[in-house]
Enzyme design. Structure first.
Site, PDB file in Angstrom:
ATOM      1  N   CYS A 146       1.650   1.486  -1.446  1.00  0.00           N
ATOM      2  CA  CYS A 146       1.426   2.771  -1.107  1.00  0.00           C
ATOM      3  C   CYS A 146       2.931   3.378  -1.150  1.00  0.00           C
ATOM      4  O   CYS A 146       2.938   4.503  -1.857  1.00  0.00           O
ATOM      5  CB  CYS A 146       0.673   3.068   0.276  1.00  0.00           C
ATOM      6  SG  CYS A 146       1.694   2.014   1.597  1.00  0.00           S
ATOM      7  N   HIS A 190       2.889   9.355   4.074  1.00  0.00           N
ATOM      8  CA  HIS A 190       4.223   8.627   3.936  1.00  0.00           C
ATOM      9  C   HIS A 190       5.167   9.834   3.455  1.00  0.00           C
ATOM     10  O   HIS A 190       4.938  10.388   2.446  1.00  0.00           O
ATOM     11  CB  HIS A 190       4.334   7.453   3.047  1.00  0.00           C
ATOM     12  CG  HIS A 190       3.445   6.097   3.540  1.00  0.00           C
ATOM     13  ND1 HIS A 190       3.119   6.043   4.629  1.00  0.00           N
ATOM     14  CD2 HIS A 190       3.473   5.160   2.802  1.00  0.00           C
ATOM     15  CE1 HIS A 190       2.672   4.803   4.670  1.00  0.00           C
ATOM     16  NE2 HIS A 190       2.665   4.204   3.784  1.00  0.00           N
TER      17      HIS A 190
END
Ligand code: A2P
Length: 334
Positions: free
Chosen positions: A129, A243
């Site tokens: 990710c 994130h």
């Protein structure tokens, strides 16, 4: 495969739920959707386009007739069942790290290397990710002025550790605010009002943890350039599902922030959020629930007098572009 039978392995998990939502939202052509999870979830129902679908326990038999299997139930399950799914004739899009670095498994970000999908031998890997969120915005710049060196510092959300990780952030925060205590179960350290180094194994040979080395190796594989020098520091922060990453990038030739802004404003899957006057830049709050990766704080790195280095800050939804959306885009390419 105009209307494939699709199976979601790990349908009840944090990424699994997003798979269902994306397949519905994007009107993915489907002959049938099969939801697979652990025996604990067998018999539960999940809503898909207004109908209730039953979750089945994951077994080898469950892959009979499946054309595309989206796996997000952890590396162990992928290692055990991906080959089974392939044997039943399915193409596996795997969100775990189990096969990413295998030479015969394409590692794909559809905005970067969609053509790699064609080389699959049954399994296609979805990248890490943080790697997806860091390098999708760098690719269109790399095309014009190659990246020579990348230094990344991540601010990673709880969702990377699945639904249980997100629950731990919420529960520990509630306990902290109530003046109580909370025993961490998923993470190695107290999570509320804290941050800590990513909870993957550290390689004693170089001191980097597995998450950091994923960015090094996967970036080189996806960009097809083993010469890019990369260093990464991966930190878990108390954010639910997006994130953020500080990037310092050295290019082959001098480059200006305006050039970067211009390139990124046309880049697929990227949205420039860069307003110094309002001090408004990418934030997890804004990236959450969005398919696009937000990019901003674009400036010349003043530590490099050659003018070849740019500092920037990006944020992306870990469950969407960092996982489910990227995998569904791969399935769409198939
Ligand atoms: P279950 O909900 O039945 O435990 P997350 O990434 O949010 O932790 O989700 C993990 C996903 O993987 C869930 O859908 C979970 O199902 C599934 N899973 C975990 N263990 C197994 C297993 N042994 N067999 C099949 N699915 C599993």
């Amino acid at each position: 495969m105009s209307k494939p039978v699709v199976a979601i392995v790990g349908a009840t998990g944090a990424v699994g739920v997003e798979f269902l939502q994306l397949l519905a939202e994007r009107d993915f052509p489907l002959a049938e959707l099969r939801l697979l999870a652990s025996p604990r979830s067998a018999g539960k129902t999940m809503k898909f386009k207004g109908t209730e679908l039953k979750v089945e326990a994951l077994t080898a038999e469950a892959f009979r007739g499946v054309d595309i299997a989206l796996f997000s139930a952890g590396g162990g399950i992928s290692r055990e069942y991906a080959a089974v799914a392939v044997r039943h004739g399915a193409v596996v899009v795997d969100n775990s790290s189990a096969f990413r670095m295998d030479a015969d498994v394409p590692l794909v970000i559809p905005e970067v290397n969609p053509e790699a999908v064609k080389t699959h031998k049954g399994i296609i890997a979805n990248p890490n990710c943080s790697t997806i969120i860091a390098i999708t915005p760098l690719w269109p710049i790399h095309q014009l002025n190659p990246v020579k060196r990348l230094i990344a510092a991540t601010y990673q959300a709880a969702s990377g550790a699945g639904a249980a990780g997100m629950a731990e952030l919420e529960e520990s925060t509630r306990a902290y605010l109530a003046g109580g205590t909370h025993e961490p179960k998923v993470f190695p350290h107290p999570y509320a009002f804290n941050l800590f180094s990513h909870n993957t194994k550290i390689d004693p040979a170089n001191g980097y943890n597995e998450e950091e080395l994923k960015m090094v190796k996967e970036t080189r594989k996806i960009f097809g350039d083993a010469s890019i020098r990369i260093s990464s520091t991966c930190i878990r922060v108390p954010v639910l599902r997006a994130h953020a990453i500080a990037l310092d990038v050295e290019f082959e030739r001098p480059i200006t922030p305006d050039e970067v802004r211009r390139i990124l404003s046309k880049a697929p899957g990227v949205r420039v959020v860069d307003d110094p006057a309002m001090n408004y830049f990418p934030m997890p709050k804004d990236a959450s629930g969005q398919g696009d990766i937000l990019a901003g704080r674009i400036r010349t790195d003043i530590s490099d007098p050659s003018g070849r280095s740019i500092a920037l800050f990006v944020a992306g939804d870990q469950l969407l572009k960092g996982a489910a959306l990227n995998a569904v885009q791969i399935a769409e390419l198939l």
